[in-house]
Design a protein around this motif. Structure first.
Motif, PDB file in Angstrom:
ATOM      1  N   SER A 248       7.831  -0.315 -10.406  1.00 24.83           N
ATOM      2  CA  SER A 248       9.016   0.442 -10.011  1.00 24.83           C
ATOM      3  C   SER A 248      10.244  -0.287 -10.536  1.00 24.83           C
ATOM      4  CB  SER A 248       9.087   0.594  -8.487  1.00 24.83           C
ATOM      5  OG  SER A 248       9.195  -0.678  -7.868  1.00 24.83           O
TER       6      SER A 248
ATOM      7  N   SER B 260      -1.831  -9.502  -1.366  1.00 25.83           N
ATOM      8  CA  SER B 260      -0.788  -8.802  -2.114  1.00 25.83           C
ATOM      9  C   SER B 260       0.317  -9.759  -2.528  1.00 25.83           C
ATOM     10  CB  SER B 260      -0.180  -7.684  -1.256  1.00 25.83           C
ATOM     11  OG  SER B 260      -1.145  -6.722  -0.897  1.00 25.83           O
TER      12      SER B 260
ATOM     13  N   PHE C 156      -1.970  -1.663  -8.525  1.00 26.48           N
ATOM     14  CA  PHE C 156      -0.622  -2.133  -8.856  1.00 26.48           C
ATOM     15  C   PHE C 156       0.323  -0.934  -8.936  1.00 26.48           C
ATOM     16  CE2 PHE C 156      -1.848  -6.231 -11.405  1.00 26.48           C
ATOM     17  CZ  PHE C 156      -2.640  -6.640 -10.337  1.00 26.48           C
ATOM     18  N   THR C 157       1.579  -1.181  -8.563  1.00 29.47           N
ATOM     19  CA  THR C 157       2.609  -0.150  -8.674  1.00 29.47           C
ATOM     20  C   THR C 157       3.860  -0.757  -9.297  1.00 29.47           C
ATOM     21  OG1 THR C 157       1.797   0.975  -6.692  1.00 29.47           O
ATOM     22  CG2 THR C 157       4.013   1.526  -7.446  1.00 29.47           C
TER      23      THR C 157
ATOM     24  N   GLN D 179       4.367  -4.306  -7.579  1.00 36.67           N
ATOM     25  CA  GLN D 179       3.654  -4.508  -6.323  1.00 36.67           C
ATOM     26  C   GLN D 179       2.172  -4.594  -6.640  1.00 36.67           C
ATOM     27  OE1 GLN D 179       4.827  -4.889  -3.083  1.00 36.67           O
ATOM     28  NE2 GLN D 179       2.683  -5.349  -2.615  1.00 36.67           N
TER      29      GLN D 179
ATOM     30  N   ASN E  59      -1.536  -5.105  -5.084  1.00 38.75           N
ATOM     31  CA  ASN E  59      -2.372  -5.084  -3.890  1.00 38.75           C
ATOM     32  C   ASN E  59      -3.836  -5.287  -4.268  1.00 38.75           C
ATOM     33  OD1 ASN E  59      -0.058  -4.441  -2.362  1.00 38.75           O
ATOM     34  ND2 ASN E  59      -0.394  -2.244  -2.662  1.00 38.75           N
TER      35      ASN E  59
ATOM     36  N   TYR F 243      10.094  -4.150 -10.577  1.00 36.39           N
ATOM     37  CA  TYR F 243       9.155  -4.753  -9.632  1.00 36.39           C
ATOM     38  C   TYR F 243       7.716  -4.429 -10.022  1.00 36.39           C
ATOM     39  CZ  TYR F 243      13.461  -4.745  -6.915  1.00 36.39           C
ATOM     40  OH  TYR F 243      14.751  -4.906  -6.512  1.00 36.39           O
TER      41      TYR F 243
ATOM     42  N   ARG G  91       4.393  -9.338  -4.655  1.00 38.70           N
ATOM     43  CA  ARG G  91       5.377  -8.480  -5.303  1.00 38.70           C
ATOM     44  C   ARG G  91       6.158  -9.322  -6.297  1.00 38.70           C
ATOM     45  NH1 ARG G  91      10.972  -5.840  -3.124  1.00 38.70           N
ATOM     46  NH2 ARG G  91      10.838  -3.809  -4.174  1.00 38.70           N
TER      47      ARG G  91
ATOM     48  N   SER H  91       9.135  -9.652  -9.242  1.00 39.07           N
ATOM     49  CA  SER H  91      10.417  -9.075  -9.616  1.00 39.07           C
ATOM     50  C   SER H  91      10.778  -9.529 -11.020  1.00 39.07           C
ATOM     51  CB  SER H  91      11.517  -9.528  -8.646  1.00 39.07           C
ATOM     52  OG  SER H  91      11.261  -9.085  -7.336  1.00 39.07           O
TER      53      SER H  91
END
Length: 123
Positions: free
Chosen positions: A70, A16, A67-68, A81, A83, A79, A18, A20
């Motif tokens: 936000s 994973s 993927f997420t 995220q 995974n 962001y 993350r 930004s």
């Protein structure tokens, strides 16, 4: 609006990361935000997008469920995220902002772009 993506790196398959995207110059809350990526020798492609308040999110089929996207408008930051990363996710990831209501999937609709951050997924 100036955008700066960060958080890329080298990760093994299944891992994973993350990402930004920090904004300066203007508040992000007025913009739909998106992530795009460009692999070597390929065209830039849509990854994910999020509306101004975060109510709606959109994903490419290849990233849906892994993927997420936000955002935190108070921090002027978006962001991504990521995974269950796969080698085919290797690319330079760019964030972008757009102020109109056009199609979120089309990169030509975005007004502002940040420098990318490299994500490398090893097998």
């Amino acid at each position: 609006v100036q955008l700066q993506a960060s958080g890329g790196g080298l990760v093994q398959a299944g891992g994973s990361l993350r990402l930004s995207c920090a904004a300066s110059g203007r508040t992000l809350s007025s913009y739909v935000m998106g992530w795009f990526r460009q692999a070597p020798g390929k065209e830039r492609e849509f990854v994910a997008a999020i509306t101004q308040s975060g109510t709606f999110t959109y994903y490419a089929e290849s990233t849906k469920g892994r993927f997420t996207v936000s955002r935190d408008n108070a921090k002027n930051t978006m962001y991504l995220q990521m995974n269950s990363l796969k080698p085919e996710d290797t690319a330079v990831y760019h964030c972008a902002a757009k102020s109109d209501s056009g199609n979120v999937y089309f990169l030509g609709n975005y007004d502002y772009w940040g420098q990318g951050t490299l994500v490398t997924v090893s097998s």
